[in-house]
Design a protein around this motif. Structure first.
Motif, short mmCIF file in Angstrom:
data_model
loop_
_atom_site.label_atom_id
_atom_site.label_comp_id
_atom_site.label_asym_id
_atom_site.label_seq_id
_atom_site.Cartn_x
_atom_site.Cartn_y
_atom_site.Cartn_z
N THR A 82 74.01 14.06 -17.17
CA THR A 82 73.85 14.78 -15.91
C THR A 82 75.18 14.89 -15.17
O THR A 82 76.17 14.24 -15.54
N ALA A 83 75.18 15.67 -14.11
CA ALA A 83 76.41 15.96 -13.38
C ALA A 83 76.95 14.75 -12.62
O ALA A 83 78.14 14.70 -12.31
N SER A 84 76.10 13.79 -12.30
CA SER A 84 76.51 12.61 -11.54
C SER A 84 75.46 11.52 -11.73
O SER A 84 74.38 11.77 -12.28
N GLY A 85 75.77 10.33 -11.23
CA GLY A 85 74.78 9.27 -11.28
C GLY A 85 73.56 9.58 -10.43
O GLY A 85 72.42 9.30 -10.82
N MET A 86 73.78 10.17 -9.26
CA MET A 86 72.65 10.56 -8.41
C MET A 86 71.82 11.67 -9.05
O MET A 86 70.60 11.71 -8.92
N ALA A 87 72.48 12.57 -9.79
CA ALA A 87 71.75 13.60 -10.52
C ALA A 87 70.89 12.98 -11.61
O ALA A 87 69.80 13.48 -11.92
N ALA A 88 71.36 11.86 -12.18
CA ALA A 88 70.58 11.17 -13.21
C ALA A 88 69.30 10.58 -12.61
O ALA A 88 68.22 10.68 -13.20
N ILE A 89 69.42 9.99 -11.42
CA ILE A 89 68.24 9.43 -10.76
C ILE A 89 67.30 10.56 -10.34
O ILE A 89 66.08 10.48 -10.50
N ILE A 200 63.70 2.85 -19.26
CA ILE A 200 64.72 3.85 -18.94
C ILE A 200 65.96 3.13 -18.41
O ILE A 200 65.85 2.17 -17.64
N VAL A 201 67.13 3.60 -18.83
CA VAL A 201 68.40 3.10 -18.30
C VAL A 201 69.13 4.26 -17.66
O VAL A 201 69.23 5.34 -18.24
N ILE A 202 69.64 4.03 -16.46
CA ILE A 202 70.34 5.07 -15.70
C ILE A 202 71.78 4.65 -15.46
O ILE A 202 72.06 3.48 -15.19
N HIS A 203 72.69 5.62 -15.56
CA HIS A 203 74.12 5.34 -15.37
C HIS A 203 74.75 6.35 -14.41
O HIS A 203 74.45 7.54 -14.47
N SER A 204 75.64 5.84 -13.59
CA SER A 204 76.67 6.69 -13.00
C SER A 204 77.87 6.55 -13.94
O SER A 204 78.60 5.55 -13.90
N ALA A 205 78.05 7.54 -14.79
CA ALA A 205 79.16 7.50 -15.75
C ALA A 205 80.51 7.62 -15.05
O ALA A 205 81.56 7.36 -15.65
N THR A 206 80.48 8.01 -13.79
CA THR A 206 81.67 8.06 -12.95
C THR A 206 82.36 6.71 -12.89
O THR A 206 83.59 6.65 -12.76
N LYS A 207 81.59 5.65 -13.01
CA LYS A 207 82.10 4.31 -12.81
C LYS A 207 82.74 3.77 -14.09
O LYS A 207 83.71 4.32 -14.58
N TYR A 208 82.18 2.73 -14.67
CA TYR A 208 82.86 2.04 -15.77
C TYR A 208 82.85 2.81 -17.08
O TYR A 208 83.70 2.56 -17.95
N LEU A 209 81.90 3.72 -17.28
CA LEU A 209 81.90 4.46 -18.54
C LEU A 209 83.16 5.31 -18.67
O LEU A 209 83.78 5.36 -19.73
N ASP A 210 83.54 5.99 -17.58
CA ASP A 210 84.85 6.66 -17.56
C ASP A 210 85.93 5.60 -17.41
O ASP A 210 86.83 5.49 -18.23
N GLY A 211 85.84 4.82 -16.34
CA GLY A 211 86.69 3.65 -16.19
C GLY A 211 88.02 3.86 -15.52
O GLY A 211 88.73 2.89 -15.25
N GLY A 213 88.47 6.46 -12.87
CA GLY A 213 88.34 7.24 -11.64
C GLY A 213 88.70 8.70 -11.78
O GLY A 213 89.19 9.31 -10.83
N ARG A 214 88.40 9.29 -12.93
CA ARG A 214 88.88 10.65 -13.19
C ARG A 214 87.82 11.73 -12.96
O ARG A 214 88.15 12.81 -12.46
N VAL A 215 86.59 11.47 -13.36
CA VAL A 215 85.57 12.52 -13.33
C VAL A 215 84.24 11.97 -12.82
O VAL A 215 84.03 10.76 -12.74
N ILE A 216 83.33 12.89 -12.52
CA ILE A 216 81.98 12.55 -12.07
C ILE A 216 81.01 12.82 -13.22
O ILE A 216 81.12 13.84 -13.92
N GLY A 217 80.05 11.93 -13.43
CA GLY A 217 79.05 12.14 -14.47
C GLY A 217 77.93 11.14 -14.35
O GLY A 217 78.02 10.15 -13.62
N GLY A 218 76.84 11.40 -15.07
CA GLY A 218 75.69 10.50 -15.07
C GLY A 218 74.94 10.61 -16.38
O GLY A 218 75.21 11.49 -17.20
N ALA A 219 73.96 9.73 -16.57
CA ALA A 219 73.18 9.75 -17.80
C ALA A 219 71.89 8.99 -17.63
O ALA A 219 71.80 8.04 -16.84
N VAL A 220 70.88 9.42 -18.40
CA VAL A 220 69.59 8.74 -18.47
C VAL A 220 69.31 8.47 -19.94
O VAL A 220 69.42 9.37 -20.78
#
Length: 389
Positions: A82-89, A200-211, A213-220
């Motif tokens: 998803t576009a962001s962690g909040m979009a994932a939720i 279900i596991v939810i992520h704000s990929a913006t945080k540690y998955l990118d690591g 501070g470059r982009v915004i993203g999310g995942a479910v």
């Protein structure tokens, strides 16, 4: 690759699909649409009768590679980016819930998540009941006949409360309810909620998955059945991860394990030093023996994570003095970066929720949250001491 390789290898190798050019790194596909061989193929792709890419709003090869890699890391059947962690939720709740449904949520959740539940979902007839994060029986007591979802952050933001995922999953499944866990702070490098019974596991990929501070993203992540429902919402509503951001996060995943281990080690050392400082009233960090859920955290996590929160002796004025006294730490509410960040949650991340809700969640005016990066822990501590002194 899901079962054959260790997590460190999956973070680098899983999910990659090479094109006809046989490139070594993942390809970045910047295209809004895809060309079909015929009208019949176009019809088959749009209807779902034939697998393949259709339109960038809901299908892209680079995004698919990210989804497959994260699914492998979390041990999930499927992942929706998803576009962001909040979009994932949002995609999770809109895909799986309807008007009249009920959510039971841990009290200490991210401020924007609470805003989503209380100010948006509530307008569409989805009600949320909040309970203390660590009180498993409180979750059980809050479940109603129309409860469809239990939502929990562990560790929580910003107090690092740790939820017993296995115990909460048992309660949820006994009542026929789905359990969703926000795994943003730990990532699969430190914790895999699905292995402990979460659905279900939810992520704000913006945080540690990118690591970095470059982009915004999310995942479910989760089972195919639930992820298909989440995908239906994403396909229509369009809160999709961009191919470029997916590519950047793929690169971030390659160093995820190394970063999480190093940042967790520095966070533990910083927490120990802060706990001994006379200007600090209390430190919140799961790796400390003084943490109320320390034993639980060490059972279900590989390390304490990189978030350290602490209360200064005083209120907002004293906390702001510590923040303003920093010369190296970045004053920003973001976390998960290799650069250490500092924020005052009561006036930033949780500033939009009511004072009563903040008090119930334990977020006081003297609380400061540190997201420990990869700088020297001596330098991080020295920067904090300037304000504490």
């Amino acid at each position: 690759m899901k079962d054959a390789y260790d997590l460190e290898t999956l973070a680098i190798r899983a999910g990659q699909e090479r094109s006809q050019f046989n490139e070594h790194t993942e390809a970045l596909y910047l295209t809004s649409s895809f060309v079909f061989d015929s009208a019949a193929q176009a019809a088959a792709r749009f209807s779902g009768a034939e697998e393949g890419y259709v339109y960038g709003r809901f299908s892209n090869p680079t995004v698919t590679m990210f989804q497959d890699r994260l699914a492998a890391l979390e041990g999930a059947e499927a992942c929706i980016a998803t576009a962001s962690g909040m979009a994932a939720i949002m995609a999770t709740t809109m895909g799986l819930l309807k008007a009249g449904d009920h959510i039971v949520s841990s009290q200490g959740i991210f401020g924007a998540t609470r805003q989503l539940f209380d100010n948006i979902l509530a307008r569409f007839g989805v009600e949320t009941r909040y309970v203390p994060a660590t009180d498993i029986e409180a979750y059980r007591a809050a479940i109603r006949p129309n409860t469809r979802l239990i939502f929990a952050e562990t560790p929580s933001n910003p107090l690092t409360e740790v939820v017993d995922i296995a115990a909460l999953a048992a309660v949820a499944h006994d009542k026929g309810v789905l359990l969703a866990v926000d795994n943003c702070f730990c990532t699969p490098a430190l914790q895999r909620p699905l292995d402990l019974g979460a659905d279900i596991v939810i992520h704000s990929a913006t945080k540690y998955l990118d690591g970095q501070g470059r982009v915004i993203g999310g995942a479910v992540c989760g089972r195919k059945a639930e992820m298909e429902e989440v995908f239906k919402f994403l396909r229509t509503a369009g809160p999709s991860l961009s191919p470029f951001n997916a590519w950047v996060i793929l690169k971030g995943l390659e160093t995820l394990n190394l970063r999480m281990k190093a940042q967790s080690a520095s966070a533990l050392e910083l927490a120990r030093r802060l706990e001994a400082h006379p200007g600090v009233a209390r430190v919140f960090y799961p790796g400390l023996a003084s943490h109320p859920q320390h034993e639980l955290a060490m059972r279900q996590q590989k390390a304490g994570g990189a978030i350290v929160s602490f209360e200064v002796k005083g209120a907002r004025a004293e906390a702001w003095r510590v923040v303003d006294g920093c010369r190296m730490l970045s004053v920003t509410a973001n976390l998960g970066d290799v650069k250490t960040t500092i924020t005052h949650p009561a006036s930033t991340t949780h500033g939009r929720i009511s004072p009563e809700a903040r008090a119930a969640a334990g977020i006081g005016e003297g609380l400061i949250r540190i997201a420990v990066g990869l700088e020297s822990v001596d330098d991080i501590y020295s920067d904090l001491v300037a304000g504490l002194s």
